[in-house]
Motif scaffolding. Structure first.
Motif, PDB file in Angstrom:
ATOM      1  N   UNK A  24       0.766  -0.623  -0.192  1.00  0.00           N
ATOM      2  CA  UNK A  24       0.072   0.178  -0.052  1.00  0.00           C
ATOM      3  C   UNK A  24       0.820   1.288   0.154  1.00  0.00           C
ATOM      4  N   UNK A  25       1.825   1.326   0.654  1.00  0.00           N
ATOM      5  CA  UNK A  25       2.827   2.748   1.192  1.00  0.00           C
ATOM      6  C   UNK A  25       3.687   2.568  -0.431  1.00  0.00           C
ATOM      7  N   UNK A  26       4.085   1.728  -0.974  1.00  0.00           N
ATOM      8  CA  UNK A  26       4.482   1.279  -2.402  1.00  0.00           C
ATOM      9  C   UNK A  26       3.854   2.398  -3.484  1.00  0.00           C
ATOM     10  N   UNK A  27       2.440   2.092  -3.291  1.00  0.00           N
ATOM     11  CA  UNK A  27       1.801   2.494  -5.008  1.00  0.00           C
ATOM     12  C   UNK A  27       1.011   3.950  -4.048  1.00  0.00           C
ATOM     13  N   UNK A  28       1.203   3.777  -2.837  1.00  0.00           N
ATOM     14  CA  UNK A  28       0.567   5.454  -2.468  1.00  0.00           C
ATOM     15  C   UNK A  28       1.890   6.418  -2.926  1.00  0.00           C
ATOM     16  N   UNK A  29       2.589   6.021  -2.744  1.00  0.00           N
ATOM     17  CA  UNK A  29       4.234   7.435  -3.034  1.00  0.00           C
ATOM     18  C   UNK A  29       3.605   7.456  -4.565  1.00  0.00           C
ATOM     19  N   UNK A  30       3.055   7.314  -5.656  1.00  0.00           N
ATOM     20  CA  UNK A  30       2.430   7.319  -7.164  1.00  0.00           C
ATOM     21  C   UNK A  30       1.659   8.667  -6.918  1.00  0.00           C
ATOM     22  N   UNK A  31       0.531   9.044  -5.511  1.00  0.00           N
ATOM     23  CA  UNK A  31      -0.061   9.997  -5.398  1.00  0.00           C
ATOM     24  C   UNK A  31       0.440  11.130  -4.881  1.00  0.00           C
ATOM     25  N   UNK A  32       1.411  10.786  -4.042  1.00  0.00           N
ATOM     26  CA  UNK A  32       2.297  11.886  -3.522  1.00  0.00           C
ATOM     27  C   UNK A  32       3.192  12.263  -4.570  1.00  0.00           C
ATOM     28  N   UNK A  33       3.238  12.026  -5.787  1.00  0.00           N
ATOM     29  CA  UNK A  33       4.519  12.586  -6.626  1.00  0.00           C
ATOM     30  C   UNK A  33       3.733  13.561  -7.809  1.00  0.00           C
ATOM     31  N   UNK A  34       2.402  12.981  -7.540  1.00  0.00           N
ATOM     32  CA  UNK A  34       1.378  13.805  -7.926  1.00  0.00           C
ATOM     33  C   UNK A  34       1.561  15.853  -7.805  1.00  0.00           C
ATOM     34  N   UNK A  35       0.533  15.229  -6.392  1.00  0.00           N
ATOM     35  CA  UNK A  35       0.449  16.224  -5.808  1.00  0.00           C
ATOM     36  C   UNK A  35       1.501  16.539  -4.636  1.00  0.00           C
ATOM     37  N   UNK A  36       1.589  17.545  -3.619  1.00  0.00           N
ATOM     38  CA  UNK A  36       2.223  18.094  -2.616  1.00  0.00           C
ATOM     39  C   UNK A  36       1.586  18.017  -1.714  1.00  0.00           C
ATOM     40  N   UNK A  38      -8.901  10.652  -9.475  1.00  0.00           N
ATOM     41  CA  UNK A  38      -9.604  12.087  -8.587  1.00  0.00           C
ATOM     42  C   UNK A  38      -8.742  13.546  -8.601  1.00  0.00           C
ATOM     43  N   UNK A  39      -7.146  12.938  -8.163  1.00  0.00           N
ATOM     44  CA  UNK A  39      -5.996  14.062  -8.088  1.00  0.00           C
ATOM     45  C   UNK A  39      -6.151  15.138  -9.185  1.00  0.00           C
ATOM     46  N   UNK A  40      -6.123  13.842 -10.203  1.00  0.00           N
ATOM     47  CA  UNK A  40      -5.939  14.330 -11.904  1.00  0.00           C
ATOM     48  C   UNK A  40      -7.000  15.369 -12.002  1.00  0.00           C
ATOM     49  N   UNK A  65      -7.114  19.764 -12.419  1.00  0.00           N
ATOM     50  CA  UNK A  65      -7.418  19.694 -14.446  1.00  0.00           C
ATOM     51  C   UNK A  65      -8.753  21.011 -13.853  1.00  0.00           C
ATOM     52  N   UNK A  66      -9.565  21.258 -12.987  1.00  0.00           N
ATOM     53  CA  UNK A  66      -9.854  22.053 -12.877  1.00  0.00           C
ATOM     54  C   UNK A  66      -9.633  23.069 -12.451  1.00  0.00           C
ATOM     55  N   UNK A  67      -9.255  22.878 -11.315  1.00  0.00           N
ATOM     56  CA  UNK A  67      -8.353  24.254 -10.592  1.00  0.00           C
ATOM     57  C   UNK A  67      -7.133  24.979 -11.363  1.00  0.00           C
ATOM     58  N   UNK A  68      -6.734  24.105 -12.523  1.00  0.00           N
ATOM     59  CA  UNK A  68      -5.911  24.520 -13.659  1.00  0.00           C
ATOM     60  C   UNK A  68      -6.583  25.300 -14.392  1.00  0.00           C
ATOM     61  N   UNK A  69      -8.768  25.110 -14.800  1.00  0.00           N
ATOM     62  CA  UNK A  69      -9.252  25.702 -15.893  1.00  0.00           C
ATOM     63  C   UNK A  69      -9.977  27.161 -14.638  1.00  0.00           C
ATOM     64  N   UNK A  70      -9.769  26.828 -13.852  1.00  0.00           N
ATOM     65  CA  UNK A  70     -10.397  28.637 -13.351  1.00  0.00           C
ATOM     66  C   UNK A  70      -9.348  29.216 -13.227  1.00  0.00           C
ATOM     67  N   UNK A  71      -8.036  28.819 -13.286  1.00  0.00           N
ATOM     68  CA  UNK A  71      -7.236  29.948 -12.902  1.00  0.00           C
ATOM     69  C   UNK A  71      -6.735  30.074 -14.914  1.00  0.00           C
TER      70      UNK A  71
END
Length: 125
Positions: free
Chosen positions: A27-39, A96-98, A102-108
């Motif tokens: 679980x920890x190894x796979x979840x590191x992928x999420x931390x790479x995308x969103x800090x 979901x994170x992507x 994307x929604x925040x990027x569109x607003x910006x």
């Protein structure tokens, strides 16, 4: 906000399931992928559940809760294998994170409407 020198907080719990060190590490190894995308992830909570009573095809349920600045992201998946459920959960949370990013990027990139009260605009020819 997570910094590079601080370890990421991943909480793994099991419901009607004996968690092994191998499952926790997976679980920890796979979840590191999420931390790479969103800090800006504050905490990840993963619940693994073995449901033997209801459906024999999908007896492993994985639930994920991403605590982040703003609305949290939650996902649930079912699979016949615990490790497959973990992989599907990571894919769903990543999507979901992507989508949120994307929604925040569109607003910006799209400024708010401007009011043209009392201003004469040139006529189109």
């Amino acid at each position: 906000m997570n910094q590079n020198n601080r370890p990421h907080e991943v909480i793994v719990s099991g419901i009607h399931l004996e968690l092994t060190q191998g499952m926790k590490d997976h679980v920890r190894e796979k979840m590191e992928r999420l931390f790479r995308h969103e800090g800006h992830i504050v905490r990840l909570k993963v619940e693994l559940e073995c449901d033997r009573k209801h459906d024999h095809d999908h007896k492993f349920i994985a639930k994920g809760h991403v605590v982040i600045n703003g609305p949290d992201i939650n996902a649930t998946v079912q699979a016949e294998d615990c490790y497959k459920a973990i992989d599907l959960l990571v894919d769903k949370l990543d999507h979901g994170l992507r989508k949120r990013h994307g929604l925040h990027k569109d607003k910006r990139n799209h400024p708010h409407a401007i009011e043209f009260d009392g201003v004469e605009l040139p006529k189109a020819i």
